[in-house]
Design a protein around this motif. Structure first.
Motif, mmCIF file in Angstrom:
data_model
loop_
_atom_site.group_PDB
_atom_site.id
_atom_site.type_symbol
_atom_site.label_atom_id
_atom_site.label_comp_id
_atom_site.label_asym_id
_atom_site.label_seq_id
_atom_site.Cartn_x
_atom_site.Cartn_y
_atom_site.Cartn_z
ATOM 1 N N ASN A 1 6.142 -1.776 16.530
ATOM 2 C CA ASN A 1 5.160 -1.643 15.441
ATOM 3 C C ASN A 1 5.500 -1.641 13.966
ATOM 4 O O ASN A 1 4.614 -1.237 13.354
ATOM 5 C CB ASN A 1 3.728 -0.839 15.877
ATOM 6 N N THR A 2 6.474 -2.426 13.705
ATOM 7 C CA THR A 2 6.868 -2.554 12.389
ATOM 8 C C THR A 2 5.908 -3.505 11.539
ATOM 9 O O THR A 2 5.764 -4.497 12.185
ATOM 10 C CB THR A 2 8.361 -3.049 12.316
ATOM 11 N N GLN A 3 5.816 -3.322 10.317
ATOM 12 C CA GLN A 3 5.026 -4.247 9.570
ATOM 13 C C GLN A 3 5.179 -3.547 8.045
ATOM 14 O O GLN A 3 5.519 -2.441 7.853
ATOM 15 C CB GLN A 3 3.651 -4.231 9.829
ATOM 16 N N ASN A 4 5.282 -4.671 7.163
ATOM 17 C CA ASN A 4 5.434 -4.309 5.771
ATOM 18 C C ASN A 4 3.960 -4.182 4.989
ATOM 19 O O ASN A 4 3.257 -5.364 5.192
ATOM 20 C CB ASN A 4 6.336 -5.094 5.115
ATOM 21 N N GLU A 5 3.964 -3.441 4.311
ATOM 22 C CA GLU A 5 2.641 -3.277 3.106
ATOM 23 C C GLU A 5 3.028 -3.531 1.933
ATOM 24 O O GLU A 5 3.373 -2.638 1.438
ATOM 25 C CB GLU A 5 1.868 -2.162 3.666
ATOM 26 N N TRP A 6 2.570 -4.509 1.283
ATOM 27 C CA TRP A 6 2.725 -5.064 0.065
ATOM 28 C C TRP A 6 1.531 -4.385 -1.212
ATOM 29 O O TRP A 6 0.502 -4.453 -0.609
ATOM 30 C CB TRP A 6 2.852 -6.384 -0.541
ATOM 31 N N CYS A 7 1.923 -3.452 -2.060
ATOM 32 C CA CYS A 7 1.139 -2.731 -2.922
ATOM 33 C C CYS A 7 1.066 -3.148 -4.106
ATOM 34 O O CYS A 7 1.490 -4.482 -4.501
ATOM 35 C CB CYS A 7 1.546 -1.164 -2.795
ATOM 36 N N GLU A 8 0.603 -2.596 -5.222
ATOM 37 C CA GLU A 8 0.641 -2.888 -6.507
ATOM 38 C C GLU A 8 2.116 -2.961 -7.330
ATOM 39 O O GLU A 8 2.844 -2.773 -6.916
ATOM 40 C CB GLU A 8 -0.178 -1.869 -7.544
ATOM 41 N N PRO A 9 2.139 -4.022 -8.344
ATOM 42 C CA PRO A 9 3.257 -4.470 -9.004
ATOM 43 C C PRO A 9 3.701 -3.054 -9.612
ATOM 44 O O PRO A 9 2.817 -2.277 -9.963
ATOM 45 C CB PRO A 9 2.927 -5.432 -9.753
ATOM 46 N N VAL A 10 5.012 -2.927 -9.989
ATOM 47 C CA VAL A 10 5.618 -2.088 -10.815
ATOM 48 C C VAL A 10 5.237 -2.472 -12.197
ATOM 49 O O VAL A 10 5.584 -3.484 -12.611
ATOM 50 C CB VAL A 10 6.949 -1.773 -10.898
#
Length: 135
Positions: free
Chosen positions: A117-126
């Motif tokens: 159940n792998t998935q990538n969560e993109w968050c806020e920019p640096v």
């Protein structure tokens, strides 16, 4: 930058993930079967956004640094300078970012650790403020 030798062919502009990067990056997928491996090239000052590799078991990411100078940072910890030959093991569930130094190209192999159940969560920019505080 002429003294930097890229051992894998630089891929095309990373348009598929451009929304999650500040600056210009390039992506050459070396393997999409079994273990997913991407050769990622960051132009000077380029970095990806904070992100998390989720998995219910296993998962995460391994970075094998192959050229130039860059940075890796986990949330709540100081940034770590990266150079060719460095290895970063990123467990699933750890919020982090990585990218080039201000004045250097940076290249790494991004290896997806197999898991369930792998998935990538993109968050806020640096932010520029965070990034510009790096030495």
């Amino acid at each position: 930058m002429s003294d930097i030798i890229e051992i894998f062919e630089r891929g095309p502009e990373n348009t598929a993930y451009a929304a999650y990067f500040t600056g210009q990056s390039y992506l050459n997928m070396l393997s999409t079967q079994g273990v997913v491996i991407g050769n990622v090239t960051f132009e000077p000052g380029c970095r990806n956004h904070w992100h998390i590799h989720h998995a219910t078991q296993g998962g995460g990411q391994i970075l094998l640094c192959t050229a130039g100078r860059g940075w890796y940072q986990e949330e709540g910890k100081p940034a770590r300078a990266l150079h060719a030959g460095d290895v970063v093991n990123i467990p699933a569930g750890v919020k982090h970012w990585h990218g080039a130094a201000k004045d250097s190209l940076f290249v790494h192999l991004a290896i997806e650790v197999p898991g369930e159940n792998t998935q990538n969560e993109w968050c806020e920019p640096v932010s520029d403020e965070q990034y510009n505080q790096l030495p």
